[in-house]
Design an enzyme around this catalytic site. Sequence first.
Site, PDB file in Angstrom:
ATOM      1  N   GLN A   1      34.699  28.334  45.181  1.00  0.00           N
ATOM      2  CA  GLN A   1      34.069  27.660  44.044  1.00  0.00           C
ATOM      3  C   GLN A   1      33.409  28.661  43.093  1.00  0.00           C
ATOM      4  O   GLN A   1      33.330  28.421  41.884  1.00  0.00           O
ATOM      5  CB  GLN A   1      33.066  26.607  44.516  1.00  0.00           C
ATOM      6  CG  GLN A   1      31.920  27.116  45.358  1.00  0.00           C
ATOM      7  CD  GLN A   1      32.234  27.130  46.848  1.00  0.00           C
ATOM      8  OE1 GLN A   1      33.380  27.215  47.247  1.00  0.00           O
ATOM      9  NE2 GLN A   1      31.182  27.047  47.660  1.00  0.00           N
TER      10      GLN A   1
ATOM     11  N   ASN B   1      35.994  36.191  51.805  1.00  0.00           N
ATOM     12  CA  ASN B   1      36.817  35.690  52.904  1.00  0.00           C
ATOM     13  C   ASN B   1      38.173  35.211  52.391  1.00  0.00           C
ATOM     14  O   ASN B   1      38.515  35.376  51.214  1.00  0.00           O
ATOM     15  CB  ASN B   1      36.072  34.582  53.671  1.00  0.00           C
ATOM     16  CG  ASN B   1      35.766  33.385  52.786  1.00  0.00           C
ATOM     17  OD1 ASN B   1      36.384  33.164  51.741  1.00  0.00           O
ATOM     18  ND2 ASN B   1      34.792  32.590  53.191  1.00  0.00           N
TER      19      ASN B   1
ATOM     20  N   GLN C   1      33.475  49.109  62.319  1.00  0.00           N
ATOM     21  CA  GLN C   1      34.292  48.200  61.506  1.00  0.00           C
ATOM     22  C   GLN C   1      34.481  46.866  62.202  1.00  0.00           C
ATOM     23  O   GLN C   1      34.496  45.815  61.562  1.00  0.00           O
ATOM     24  CB  GLN C   1      35.650  48.840  61.198  1.00  0.00           C
ATOM     25  CG  GLN C   1      35.575  50.005  60.231  1.00  0.00           C
ATOM     26  CD  GLN C   1      34.842  49.660  58.950  1.00  0.00           C
ATOM     27  OE1 GLN C   1      33.759  50.187  58.685  1.00  0.00           O
ATOM     28  NE2 GLN C   1      35.401  48.779  58.151  1.00  0.00           N
TER      29      GLN C   1
ATOM     30  N   HIS D   1      32.128  43.883  61.441  1.00  0.00           N
ATOM     31  CA  HIS D   1      32.198  43.042  60.244  1.00  0.00           C
ATOM     32  C   HIS D   1      32.693  41.631  60.535  1.00  0.00           C
ATOM     33  O   HIS D   1      32.169  40.656  60.001  1.00  0.00           O
ATOM     34  CB  HIS D   1      33.148  43.668  59.219  1.00  0.00           C
ATOM     35  CG  HIS D   1      32.531  44.755  58.401  1.00  0.00           C
ATOM     36  ND1 HIS D   1      31.661  44.512  57.368  1.00  0.00           N
ATOM     37  CD2 HIS D   1      32.683  46.099  58.450  1.00  0.00           C
ATOM     38  CE1 HIS D   1      31.287  45.656  56.820  1.00  0.00           C
ATOM     39  NE2 HIS D   1      31.891  46.634  57.456  1.00  0.00           N
TER      40      HIS D   1
ATOM     41  N   GLU E   1      42.643  50.673  54.908  1.00  0.00           N
ATOM     42  CA  GLU E   1      41.549  50.582  53.947  1.00  0.00           C
ATOM     43  C   GLU E   1      40.667  51.829  54.067  1.00  0.00           C
ATOM     44  O   GLU E   1      40.339  52.475  53.074  1.00  0.00           O
ATOM     45  CB  GLU E   1      40.735  49.323  54.235  1.00  0.00           C
ATOM     46  CG  GLU E   1      39.515  49.154  53.358  1.00  0.00           C
ATOM     47  CD  GLU E   1      38.622  48.013  53.814  1.00  0.00           C
ATOM     48  OE1 GLU E   1      37.759  47.597  53.015  1.00  0.00           O
ATOM     49  OE2 GLU E   1      38.771  47.547  54.966  1.00  0.00           O
TER      50      GLU E   1
ATOM     51  N   ASP F   1      30.274  53.477  53.098  1.00  0.00           N
ATOM     52  CA  ASP F   1      29.816  52.105  52.842  1.00  0.00           C
ATOM     53  C   ASP F   1      28.525  52.083  52.030  1.00  0.00           C
ATOM     54  O   ASP F   1      28.282  51.149  51.268  1.00  0.00           O
ATOM     55  CB  ASP F   1      29.581  51.369  54.162  1.00  0.00           C
ATOM     56  CG  ASP F   1      30.867  50.926  54.823  1.00  0.00           C
ATOM     57  OD1 ASP F   1      31.904  50.880  54.147  1.00  0.00           O
ATOM     58  OD2 ASP F   1      30.833  50.632  56.037  1.00  0.00           O
TER      59      ASP F   1
ATOM     60  N   GLU G   1      71.177  46.078  22.168  1.00  0.00           N
ATOM     61  CA  GLU G   1      70.552  44.964  22.884  1.00  0.00           C
ATOM     62  C   GLU G   1      70.843  43.612  22.246  1.00  0.00           C
ATOM     63  O   GLU G   1      70.317  42.590  22.675  1.00  0.00           O
ATOM     64  CB  GLU G   1      69.040  45.200  22.972  1.00  0.00           C
ATOM     65  CG  GLU G   1      68.678  46.416  23.823  1.00  0.00           C
ATOM     66  CD  GLU G   1      67.193  46.545  24.076  1.00  0.00           C
ATOM     67  OE1 GLU G   1      66.413  45.787  23.467  1.00  0.00           O
ATOM     68  OE2 GLU G   1      66.811  47.393  24.900  1.00  0.00           O
TER      69      GLU G   1
ATOM     70  N   HIS H   1      65.374  42.807  15.217  1.00  0.00           N
ATOM     71  CA  HIS H   1      64.519  43.962  15.476  1.00  0.00           C
ATOM     72  C   HIS H   1      64.836  45.078  14.483  1.00  0.00           C
ATOM     73  O   HIS H   1      63.942  45.696  13.893  1.00  0.00           O
ATOM     74  CB  HIS H   1      64.733  44.485  16.901  1.00  0.00           C
ATOM     75  CG  HIS H   1      64.043  43.681  17.964  1.00  0.00           C
ATOM     76  ND1 HIS H   1      64.270  42.339  18.134  1.00  0.00           N
ATOM     77  CD2 HIS H   1      63.138  44.042  18.910  1.00  0.00           C
ATOM     78  CE1 HIS H   1      63.533  41.904  19.142  1.00  0.00           C
ATOM     79  NE2 HIS H   1      62.829  42.916  19.633  1.00  0.00           N
TER      80      HIS H   1
END
Length: 447
Positions: free
Chosen positions: A197, A226, A271, A274, A340, A374, A428, A433
């Site tokens: 949201q 998430n 890690q 988390h 990552e 971090d 083309e 053009h």
Amino acid sequence: MLATIDLRSQPLGARELRAALPRAEYDVEAALAAVRPICDEVRDRGADALYDYAERFDGVRPTSLRVPRDVLESAVEALDPDVRAALEVSIERARTVHAAQRRTDTTTQVVPGGSVTQRWIPVERVGLYVPGGRAVYPSSVVMNVVPAQLAEVGSVAVASPPQKENVGVFAGYPHPTILAACALLGVDEVWSMGGAQAVAGFAHGFVDEGEGGQCQPVSLVTGPGNIYVAAAKRLLKGMVGIDAEAGPTEIAVLADAGADPEYVAADLISQAEHDPLAGSVLVTDSSDLADAVTVVVERRAAATKHSERVIEALGGRQSAIVLVDDLDAGLRVVDAYAAEHLEVIAADAAAVAARVRNAGAIFVGPYSPVSLGDYAAGSNHVLPTGGSAAHSSGLSVQSFLRGVHVVEYTRTALAATAAHVLALAEAEDLPAHGEAVSARTTGQGQR
């Protein structure tokens, strides 16, 4: 706890490695069904929907969607002095590193009278998302806001979920440490909204008839979240730009026999802390190190604060120890994994790290743990996940800039190039053009 994948004497082609390496199950496409009605509701009902979703998903109905300025100021005043000092160091170092990323406009004289200028123009307005679920992430405020400010984005807004545990002046607002980080960075537009949201609120804009005021639509949404945040980004991409569809966090450690198993184990656990879907992968050519790390991981995981979460992550299909024949093979593995975060703890670690092609960020040597990045290295921790480091970059000043070519030719320079334009237009089968050039160079259409 940690599974072992033995790739010694095995073919290490890209296809085989993709099939063999651990990865979390993370189906953003499947989450779209849940996210679509939420985004539609925010589009149609605006602030009313955001209040309702805060109550439904976060367990609290904010007094105001926009955090009042005096609440931001109170957050700074109430901030622990040590945390404030750490945030100020983090901000200072991030600004130092990111300031060097700002590109300058360049003009190339292609032919006499004809030039192309590369301009770098910041996006007009950004919505920066800061998660607020299992952990509190004031560091993510720093990582999002600093590059946006240094890119000279015109308008910066931050969103983070309201916290039902907050009391007093902070009740129904994002975590006060997140609010304090915003205030220290000079961000005064902060919204109490989380999840899909929040992305929809930024994309569509809304008016809060209460004390909140108006949230104008943004051009770009950045920041981790998430699976529902990732799905909302996918759904609304095109209406707004996005930095990435962030998946679960992950670390790979490429280590040889000389690595300290205590360091390696501590970093794998850091890690795993988390998220139960977090990936922790050790790639090594040393069976002795693998055995030692297994023992230390079990001891440390059982003793750490979030042991249940850590043990689930380390025991999941996304985490493993990968045995390889040598460091050359290890490099092929970590490039295929495209972590990552990648740590290289080996003899001549800098030389080994220089050969890595695919990683969101690389941490070199035994004293450069991921947790340094971090918080206080100066680097950015908003990084590509799920193998996307093979083709994408982490958040930077460039994420908030658009490259625009400015073309300027004189009539003489256009005339000298006309034959080439006409030939290609004919090839083309796009004669209009060519006519757009002929009208200027043959006298047709001139007054």
